[in-house]
Design a protein around this motif. Structure first.
Motif, PDB file in Angstrom:
ATOM      1  N   LEU A  64       0.363  -1.525   0.347  1.00 43.18           N
ATOM      2  CA  LEU A  64       0.246   0.501   0.458  1.00 43.18           C
ATOM      3  C   LEU A  64       1.189   1.286   0.265  1.00 43.18           C
ATOM      4  N   PHE A  65       2.026   0.784   0.846  1.00 41.55           N
ATOM      5  CA  PHE A  65       2.708   2.491   0.822  1.00 41.55           C
ATOM      6  C   PHE A  65       4.000   2.368   0.772  1.00 41.55           C
ATOM      7  N   ASP A  66       4.502   1.618  -0.411  1.00 48.80           N
ATOM      8  CA  ASP A  66       5.877   0.333  -0.618  1.00 48.80           C
ATOM      9  C   ASP A  66       6.355   1.978  -2.015  1.00 48.80           C
ATOM     10  N   GLY A  67       5.377   3.023  -1.856  1.00 47.49           N
ATOM     11  CA  GLY A  67       5.650   3.930  -3.363  1.00 47.49           C
ATOM     12  C   GLY A  67       6.458   5.251  -1.970  1.00 47.49           C
ATOM     13  N   ILE A  68       5.744   5.275  -0.945  1.00 52.23           N
ATOM     14  CA  ILE A  68       6.437   6.482  -0.471  1.00 52.23           C
ATOM     15  C   ILE A  68       7.865   6.115   0.531  1.00 52.23           C
ATOM     16  N   LEU A  69       7.731   4.250   0.986  1.00 51.79           N
ATOM     17  CA  LEU A  69       8.730   4.188   2.598  1.00 51.79           C
ATOM     18  C   LEU A  69       9.753   4.160   1.069  1.00 51.79           C
ATOM     19  N   ASP A  70       9.863   3.428  -0.367  1.00 53.93           N
ATOM     20  CA  ASP A  70      10.652   3.467  -1.016  1.00 53.93           C
ATOM     21  C   ASP A  70      11.612   4.773  -0.919  1.00 53.93           C
ATOM     22  N   ARG A  71      11.061   5.943  -1.034  1.00 54.21           N
ATOM     23  CA  ARG A  71      11.541   7.608  -0.920  1.00 54.21           C
ATOM     24  C   ARG A  71      12.118   7.659  -0.085  1.00 54.21           C
ATOM     25  N   ILE A  72      11.612   7.379   1.027  1.00 53.95           N
ATOM     26  CA  ILE A  72      12.130   7.661   2.785  1.00 53.95           C
ATOM     27  C   ILE A  72      13.610   6.809   2.664  1.00 53.95           C
ATOM     28  N   ALA A  73      13.192   5.733   2.476  1.00 54.76           N
ATOM     29  CA  ALA A  73      14.435   4.925   2.736  1.00 54.76           C
ATOM     30  C   ALA A  73      15.948   5.199   1.231  1.00 54.76           C
ATOM     31  N   ALA A  74      15.145   6.025   0.167  1.00 57.88           N
ATOM     32  CA  ALA A  74      16.324   6.672  -0.351  1.00 57.88           C
ATOM     33  C   ALA A  74      17.071   7.561   0.053  1.00 57.88           C
ATOM     34  N   ALA A  75      16.046   8.899   0.592  1.00 57.80           N
ATOM     35  CA  ALA A  75      16.541   9.713   1.556  1.00 57.80           C
ATOM     36  C   ALA A  75      17.692   9.714   2.619  1.00 57.80           C
ATOM     37  N   VAL A  76      16.943   8.550   3.166  1.00 61.39           N
ATOM     38  CA  VAL A  76      18.443   7.852   4.457  1.00 61.39           C
ATOM     39  C   VAL A  76      19.765   7.777   3.476  1.00 61.39           C
ATOM     40  N   ILE A  77      19.732   6.396   2.242  1.00 66.95           N
ATOM     41  CA  ILE A  77      20.832   5.967   1.159  1.00 66.95           C
ATOM     42  C   ILE A  77      21.265   7.610   1.366  1.00 66.95           C
ATOM     43  N   GLU A  78      20.431   8.119   0.877  1.00 69.41           N
ATOM     44  CA  GLU A  78      21.670   9.464  -0.513  1.00 69.41           C
ATOM     45  C   GLU A  78      21.890  10.351   0.724  1.00 69.41           C
ATOM     46  N   SER A  79      21.886  10.253   2.238  1.00 73.79           N
ATOM     47  CA  SER A  79      22.428  10.972   3.398  1.00 73.79           C
ATOM     48  C   SER A  79      24.225  10.267   3.398  1.00 73.79           C
ATOM     49  N   GLY A  80      24.783   8.600   3.106  1.00 74.11           N
ATOM     50  CA  GLY A  80      25.640   8.485   3.298  1.00 74.11           C
ATOM     51  C   GLY A  80      26.265   8.142   4.717  1.00 74.11           C
ATOM     52  N   ILE A  81      25.024   7.881   5.241  1.00 77.67           N
ATOM     53  CA  ILE A  81      25.350   7.703   6.923  1.00 77.67           C
ATOM     54  C   ILE A  81      25.131   6.340   6.790  1.00 77.67           C
ATOM     55  N   SER A  82      26.315   5.473   6.935  1.00 78.09           N
ATOM     56  CA  SER A  82      26.461   4.159   6.945  1.00 78.09           C
ATOM     57  C   SER A  82      25.630   2.882   8.090  1.00 78.09           C
ATOM     58  N   GLU A  83      25.557   3.659   9.416  1.00 76.21           N
ATOM     59  CA  GLU A  83      24.544   2.826  10.732  1.00 76.21           C
ATOM     60  C   GLU A  83      23.823   3.768  11.405  1.00 76.21           C
ATOM     61  N   PRO A  84      22.831   4.651  10.366  1.00 74.25           N
ATOM     62  CA  PRO A  84      21.782   5.752  10.963  1.00 74.25           C
ATOM     63  C   PRO A  84      21.066   4.929  11.867  1.00 74.25           C
ATOM     64  N   VAL A  85      20.722   5.987  12.963  1.00 73.62           N
ATOM     65  CA  VAL A  85      19.718   5.631  13.838  1.00 73.62           C
ATOM     66  C   VAL A  85      19.008   6.559  13.548  1.00 73.62           C
ATOM     67  N   ILE A  86      17.490   5.248  13.902  1.00 73.77           N
ATOM     68  CA  ILE A  86      16.175   6.150  12.954  1.00 73.77           C
ATOM     69  C   ILE A  86      15.008   5.493  13.917  1.00 73.77           C
ATOM     70  N   LEU A  87      13.908   6.577  13.852  1.00 70.16           N
ATOM     71  CA  LEU A  87      12.953   6.404  15.103  1.00 70.16           C
ATOM     72  C   LEU A  87      11.739   6.672  13.878  1.00 70.16           C
ATOM     73  N   ASP A  88      10.824   5.658  14.399  1.00 72.27           N
ATOM     74  CA  ASP A  88       9.363   6.374  13.768  1.00 72.27           C
ATOM     75  C   ASP A  88       8.695   6.493  14.654  1.00 72.27           C
ATOM     76  N   ALA A  89       8.022   7.695  14.583  1.00 74.69           N
ATOM     77  CA  ALA A  89       7.379   8.712  15.804  1.00 74.69           C
ATOM     78  C   ALA A  89       5.771   8.571  15.514  1.00 74.69           C
ATOM     79  N   GLY A  90       5.100   7.210  15.237  1.00 71.68           N
ATOM     80  CA  GLY A  90       3.912   7.485  15.281  1.00 71.68           C
ATOM     81  C   GLY A  90       4.096   5.889  14.088  1.00 71.68           C
ATOM     82  N   CYS A  91       4.136   5.246  14.847  1.00 69.81           N
ATOM     83  CA  CYS A  91       4.772   3.465  13.890  1.00 69.81           C
ATOM     84  C   CYS A  91       3.783   2.682  13.696  1.00 69.81           C
TER      85      CYS A  91
END
Length: 276
Positions: A77-104
């Motif tokens: 259902l929300f793969d298109g959105i989640l793919d872009r979120i993943a891309a934003a994290v990848i584009e940051s270049g952080i290899s071990e990002p600490v991520i909070l989903d606030a309202g998961c």
């Protein structure tokens, strides 16, 4: 082999970011509980989750609603959105990002994000919080190395400067708390529905047109917008009409006995904001 609680306690120790939401004291693992120096104690559930909301959690979402949402999200259902979120994290270049989903919610989005990031060689440390104890109970089923807590957006159980990213998808926000827990240079990835979002359901049940103007205005007053990306996809809901009607709060109390009114497909339309 470690039990689920043992794995979760090891992850908590490794991260070292938990803080008592009642007194802001640091939290340490004490057997099958978490305890701060003031004596506030929070017990692990059998699934390795923890409830930080003064011993209770919100039950505003039914189990049927949460299970329906989980099923549809697993179907994409929300793969298109989640793919872009993943891309934003990848584009940051952080290899071990600490991520909070606030309202998961029930945690499906974080499971998907974990998969997508690891496919690209990223090793995220993922944390999900929600006020719904029912949602966190379902989220706790995962065998992935993700921490889930019942917590209040207005008093996050984390120390200052803990996260590289805060995800806030289709849920209320607490920008004061987001700023507090973000690391220097950290970003909020805020997903806001557009007026076309699930428009087929709105039309089928005669609901008024949606506007996100107030949400966007509040966000722009609270933080600086770095980018805005529109995301539009169509989800094939054929065979899952009952779940589609159950999963969205805007139809609560309106769909009983009306499953035949579920559309065969729905538009998923949102904007992804990167803010700081």
């Amino acid at each position: 082999m470690l039990t689920k609680i043992e794995r979760r306690t090891e992850s908590i120790k490794e991260l070292g970011i938990l803080e008592c939401p009642r007194c802001r004291g640091s939290i340490a693992v004490d057997g099958k509980s978490l305890r701060c120096p003031s004596g506030h104690t929070y017990d692990f559930s059998k699934k390795g989750t923890v409830n930080f909301v003064l011993g209770y959690g919100g039950e505003n979402y039914s189990k049927e609603m949460l299970e329906s949402r989980r099923k549809l999200m697993r179907l994409g259902l929300f793969d298109g959105i989640l793919d872009r979120i993943a891309a934003a994290v990848i584009e940051s270049g952080i290899s071990e990002p600490v991520i909070l989903d606030a309202g998961c919610g029930e945690g499906t989005g974080l499971e998907y994000l974990d998969l997508k990031l690891r496919e690209k060689g990223i090793s995220p440390k993922l944390v999900g919080i929600d006020i719904s104890s029912g949602g966190i109970t379902i989220a706790g089923r995962t065998e992935k190395d993700i921490l889930f807590f019942v917590a209040d957006l207005g008093s996050l159980p984390f120390a200052d400067k803990s996260f590289d990213f805060v995800i806030n998808m289709f849920t209320p926000a607490s920008y004061r708390e987001f700023r507090r827990v973000l690391k220097p240079g950290g970003k909020v990835l805020k997903v806001v529905p557009e007026k076309e979002h699930l428009i087929e359901l709105r039309k089928a049940f005669g609901l008024k047109e949606y506007s996100n103007e107030d949400i966007v205005a509040h966000m722009e007053e609270s933080m600086s917008v770095l980018s805005r990306e529109r995301i539009d996809t169509v989800f094939d809901a054929e065979g899952n009409g009952e779940e589609l009607l159950l999963m969205t709060p805007m139809l609560w109390g309106k769909t009983e006995g009306k499953s035949a009114m579920a559309p065969e497909s729905v538009t998923v339309s949102a904007s992804l904001f990167m803010i700081e």
